[in-house]
Design a protein around this motif. Structure first.
Motif, PDB file in Angstrom:
ATOM      1  N   SER A  84       0.908  -1.098   0.144  1.00 42.09           N
ATOM      2  CA  SER A  84      -0.044   0.175  -0.480  1.00 42.09           C
ATOM      3  C   SER A  84       0.744   1.396   0.009  1.00 42.09           C
ATOM      4  O   SER A  84       1.812   1.148   0.336  1.00 42.09           O
ATOM      5  N   LEU A  85       0.291   2.407  -0.649  1.00 39.30           N
ATOM      6  CA  LEU A  85       0.811   3.845  -0.744  1.00 39.30           C
ATOM      7  C   LEU A  85      -0.248   4.521  -0.802  1.00 39.30           C
ATOM      8  O   LEU A  85      -0.273   4.331  -1.958  1.00 39.30           O
ATOM      9  N   GLY A  86      -0.204   5.746   0.419  1.00 40.33           N
ATOM     10  CA  GLY A  86      -1.023   6.402  -0.234  1.00 40.33           C
ATOM     11  C   GLY A  86      -1.712   6.790   0.340  1.00 40.33           C
ATOM     12  O   GLY A  86      -1.746   5.866   1.558  1.00 40.33           O
ATOM     13  N   CYS A  87      -3.082   7.839   0.847  1.00 41.92           N
ATOM     14  CA  CYS A  87      -3.430   7.882   2.280  1.00 41.92           C
ATOM     15  C   CYS A  87      -5.521   8.552   1.421  1.00 41.92           C
ATOM     16  O   CYS A  87      -5.645   8.823   0.684  1.00 41.92           O
ATOM     17  N   PRO A  88      -5.662   7.733   2.268  1.00 45.20           N
ATOM     18  CA  PRO A  88      -5.855   7.017   3.574  1.00 45.20           C
ATOM     19  C   PRO A  88      -5.203   5.683   4.252  1.00 45.20           C
ATOM     20  O   PRO A  88      -5.166   5.360   2.583  1.00 45.20           O
ATOM     21  N   GLY A  89      -4.482   5.503   4.608  1.00 47.01           N
ATOM     22  CA  GLY A  89      -3.233   4.168   4.891  1.00 47.01           C
ATOM     23  C   GLY A  89      -2.032   4.460   5.959  1.00 47.01           C
ATOM     24  O   GLY A  89      -2.128   3.956   6.422  1.00 47.01           O
ATOM     25  N   ASP A  90      -1.331   5.804   5.742  1.00 45.26           N
ATOM     26  CA  ASP A  90      -0.453   5.758   6.014  1.00 45.26           C
ATOM     27  C   ASP A  90       0.541   7.218   6.024  1.00 45.26           C
ATOM     28  O   ASP A  90      -0.079   7.520   5.163  1.00 45.26           O
ATOM     29  N   SER A  91       0.296   8.143   7.164  1.00 52.52           N
ATOM     30  CA  SER A  91       0.664   9.218   7.156  1.00 52.52           C
ATOM     31  C   SER A  91       1.395  10.318   8.329  1.00 52.52           C
ATOM     32  O   SER A  91       1.237  11.270   8.265  1.00 52.52           O
ATOM     33  N   LYS A  92       1.944   9.274   8.875  1.00 53.61           N
ATOM     34  CA  LYS A  92       3.008   9.555   9.596  1.00 53.61           C
ATOM     35  C   LYS A  92       3.905   8.545  10.081  1.00 53.61           C
ATOM     36  O   LYS A  92       3.802   7.163   9.063  1.00 53.61           O
ATOM     37  N   GLY A  93       5.091   8.630  10.768  1.00 55.09           N
ATOM     38  CA  GLY A  93       5.694   8.103  10.673  1.00 55.09           C
ATOM     39  C   GLY A  93       7.271   7.987   9.061  1.00 55.09           C
ATOM     40  O   GLY A  93       8.159   7.501   8.898  1.00 55.09           O
ATOM     41  N   GLU A  94       8.047   9.870   8.704  1.00 53.23           N
ATOM     42  CA  GLU A  94       8.237   9.534   7.986  1.00 53.23           C
ATOM     43  C   GLU A  94       9.610   9.537   8.075  1.00 53.23           C
ATOM     44  O   GLU A  94      10.266   9.457   7.598  1.00 53.23           O
ATOM     45  N   ALA A  95      10.183   9.531   9.721  1.00 50.94           N
ATOM     46  CA  ALA A  95      11.204   8.854  10.165  1.00 50.94           C
ATOM     47  C   ALA A  95      11.592   7.403   9.609  1.00 50.94           C
ATOM     48  O   ALA A  95      12.756   7.354   9.879  1.00 50.94           O
ATOM     49  N   TYR A  96      11.660   7.115   9.015  1.00 42.46           N
ATOM     50  CA  TYR A  96      11.243   5.094   9.105  1.00 42.46           C
ATOM     51  C   TYR A  96      11.992   5.582   7.483  1.00 42.46           C
ATOM     52  O   TYR A  96      12.192   4.752   6.751  1.00 42.46           O
ATOM     53  N   LEU A  97      11.869   6.537   6.919  1.00 42.00           N
ATOM     54  CA  LEU A  97      12.624   6.705   5.519  1.00 42.00           C
ATOM     55  C   LEU A  97      14.616   6.768   4.823  1.00 42.00           C
ATOM     56  O   LEU A  97      13.723   7.485   5.251  1.00 42.00           O
ATOM     57  N   ALA A  98      14.467   5.407   4.256  1.00 38.75           N
ATOM     58  CA  ALA A  98      16.106   6.309   4.039  1.00 38.75           C
ATOM     59  C   ALA A  98      15.975   7.410   2.810  1.00 38.75           C
ATOM     60  O   ALA A  98      14.954   7.451   2.433  1.00 38.75           O
ATOM     61  N   GLU A  99      17.251   8.132   2.978  1.00 47.68           N
ATOM     62  CA  GLU A  99      17.218   8.626   2.335  1.00 47.68           C
ATOM     63  C   GLU A  99      18.138   8.434   0.949  1.00 47.68           C
ATOM     64  O   GLU A  99      17.312   9.263  -0.280  1.00 47.68           O
ATOM     65  N   ASP A 100      18.768   7.281   0.326  1.00 48.15           N
ATOM     66  CA  ASP A 100      18.471   6.751  -0.721  1.00 48.15           C
ATOM     67  C   ASP A 100      17.293   5.884  -1.387  1.00 48.15           C
ATOM     68  O   ASP A 100      16.811   5.726  -0.263  1.00 48.15           O
ATOM     69  N   GLU A 101      17.939   6.136  -2.939  1.00 53.49           N
ATOM     70  CA  GLU A 101      17.100   5.039  -3.622  1.00 53.49           C
ATOM     71  C   GLU A 101      17.582   3.362  -3.525  1.00 53.49           C
ATOM     72  O   GLU A 101      16.998   2.839  -4.174  1.00 53.49           O
ATOM     73  N   ILE A 102      18.927   2.988  -3.021  1.00 50.80           N
ATOM     74  CA  ILE A 102      19.583   1.693  -2.883  1.00 50.80           C
ATOM     75  C   ILE A 102      18.763   0.861  -2.498  1.00 50.80           C
ATOM     76  O   ILE A 102      19.191   0.802  -1.690  1.00 50.80           O
ATOM     77  N   PRO A 103      18.729  -0.309  -3.164  1.00 53.42           N
ATOM     78  CA  PRO A 103      17.911  -1.556  -2.760  1.00 53.42           C
ATOM     79  C   PRO A 103      19.575  -1.902  -1.520  1.00 53.42           C
ATOM     80  O   PRO A 103      20.302  -2.597  -2.293  1.00 53.42           O
ATOM     81  N   LEU A 104      19.385  -2.763  -0.471  1.00 48.36           N
ATOM     82  CA  LEU A 104      20.389  -3.321   0.033  1.00 48.36           C
ATOM     83  C   LEU A 104      21.169  -4.836  -0.275  1.00 48.36           C
ATOM     84  O   LEU A 104      22.042  -5.372  -0.304  1.00 48.36           O
ATOM     85  N   ASN A 105      19.674  -5.182  -0.887  1.00 46.37           N
ATOM     86  CA  ASN A 105      19.477  -6.613  -1.261  1.00 46.37           C
ATOM     87  C   ASN A 105      19.216  -7.354  -2.742  1.00 46.37           C
ATOM     88  O   ASN A 105      19.291  -8.236  -2.595  1.00 46.37           O
ATOM     89  N   ALA A 106      19.785  -6.575  -3.290  1.00 48.33           N
ATOM     90  CA  ALA A 106      19.501  -6.846  -5.205  1.00 48.33           C
ATOM     91  C   ALA A 106      20.094  -7.766  -5.675  1.00 48.33           C
ATOM     92  O   ALA A 106      19.909  -8.732  -5.811  1.00 48.33           O
ATOM     93  N   GLU A 107      22.021  -7.794  -4.821  1.00 49.48           N
ATOM     94  CA  GLU A 107      22.211  -8.220  -5.461  1.00 49.48           C
ATOM     95  C   GLU A 107      22.744  -9.158  -4.887  1.00 49.48           C
ATOM     96  O   GLU A 107      23.581 -10.141  -5.548  1.00 49.48           O
ATOM     97  N   HIS A 108      22.607  -9.657  -3.784  1.00 49.26           N
ATOM     98  CA  HIS A 108      22.482 -10.999  -2.582  1.00 49.26           C
ATOM     99  C   HIS A 108      21.446 -12.132  -3.334  1.00 49.26           C
ATOM    100  O   HIS A 108      21.549 -12.923  -3.539  1.00 49.26           O
ATOM    101  N   VAL A 109      20.700 -11.260  -3.873  1.00 51.28           N
ATOM    102  CA  VAL A 109      19.454 -12.197  -4.059  1.00 51.28           C
ATOM    103  C   VAL A 109      18.984 -12.598  -5.385  1.00 51.28           C
ATOM    104  O   VAL A 109      18.680 -13.142  -6.467  1.00 51.28           O
ATOM    105  N   LYS A 110      20.186 -11.397  -6.938  1.00 54.95           N
ATOM    106  CA  LYS A 110      19.684 -11.592  -8.417  1.00 54.95           C
ATOM    107  C   LYS A 110      19.804 -12.331  -8.920  1.00 54.95           C
ATOM    108  O   LYS A 110      19.307 -13.448  -9.666  1.00 54.95           O
ATOM    109  N   HIS A 111      21.281 -13.795  -8.545  1.00 52.69           N
ATOM    110  CA  HIS A 111      21.165 -14.734  -8.699  1.00 52.69           C
ATOM    111  C   HIS A 111      20.517 -16.091  -8.193  1.00 52.69           C
ATOM    112  O   HIS A 111      20.553 -17.194  -8.861  1.00 52.69           O
ATOM    113  N   ILE A 112      19.868 -16.093  -7.115  1.00 57.32           N
ATOM    114  CA  ILE A 112      18.711 -17.255  -7.141  1.00 57.32           C
ATOM    115  C   ILE A 112      17.566 -17.214  -7.996  1.00 57.32           C
ATOM    116  O   ILE A 112      17.258 -16.630  -8.459  1.00 57.32           O
ATOM    117  N   LYS A 113      17.794 -18.176  -8.764  1.00 56.80           N
ATOM    118  CA  LYS A 113      16.892 -19.149  -9.457  1.00 56.80           C
ATOM    119  C   LYS A 113      15.499 -19.677  -8.946  1.00 56.80           C
ATOM    120  O   LYS A 113      16.020 -21.156  -7.897  1.00 56.80           O
TER     121      LYS A 113
END
Length: 202
Positions: A84-113
């Motif tokens: 879910s993304l949008g409101c109503p549904g989630d209107s507070k807690g911006e402190a949980y947002l990481a500053e960047d858009e770089i996914p941490l797990n992508a390189e570790h799972v991309k080779h899992i078939k």
């Protein structure tokens, strides 16, 4: 009646459950959680589901990694999630947002078939021609995996990573298309006895 005040926020969230059909389900779930890097999201688990909140990229990255690590056990694993993304549904807690858009797990799972079967439903709430949006995004999924009709949903067959990547792009395109509140439900199955012989594990 409770009235919720919406704020401008790009917080996304997913509430999910993962079910390994194995006597070792605790070890499989804990192992998947330990292997996935969740440092860029807020995650909370109760007796029903696990909730992940943060930027959309990181929410998909974490749920994809947890499922992939659980499925590579070779056991039948079922996954159910509501994004879910949008409101109503989630209107507070911006402190949980990481500053960047770089996914941490992508390189570790991309080779899992891992071949999986999945179904998804897309709900662009608050929009106008919502069926046109849904049909166009179902069409967009065809460049990632095999797509077929199912009652009340759309069926997807293919590699788990490709399916998650496609779902993320479809979700993001729906949001960027003007949906003020976007919801997506996903059901996924790996290593099911009903399609054993088509799975590839590493």
């Amino acid at each position: 009646m409770v009235h919720q005040t919406c704020t401008e926020s790009d917080i996304a969230g997913a509430s999910f459950s993962i079910h390994p059909m194995s006597d070792q389900f605790i070890e499989i779930i804990k192992g998947a959680l330990e292997e996935a890097d969740t440092s860029k999201v807020h995650m909370d688990t109760d007796d029903v589901t696990t909730t992940v909140r943060g930027k959309l990229t990181h929410v998909f990255d974490v749920t994809k990694a947890i499922f992939a690590h659980a499925a590579k056990s070779g056991k039948h694993v079922a996954f159910e999630a509501t994004y879910s993304l949008g409101c109503p549904g989630d209107s507070k807690g911006e402190a949980y947002l990481a500053e960047d858009e770089i996914p941490l797990n992508a390189e570790h799972v991309k080779h899992i078939k891992q071949r999986v079967a999945a179904k998804f439903s897309l709900y662009p709430l608050g929009g106008g021609n919502y069926m046109d949006v849904i049909y166009s995004q179902i069409e967009a999924m065809k460049q990632y995996v095999d797509v077929s009709h199912a009652h009340y949903a759309t069926r997807l067959d293919g590699e788990a990573i490709a399916i998650f990547d496609g779902l993320e792009k479809v979700f993001k395109a729906t949001v960027e298309g003007g949906s003020s509140h976007t919801v997506m439900t996903v059901s996924m199955s790996a290593n099911s006895p009903s399609h054993r012989g088509t799975n590839q594990n590493e």
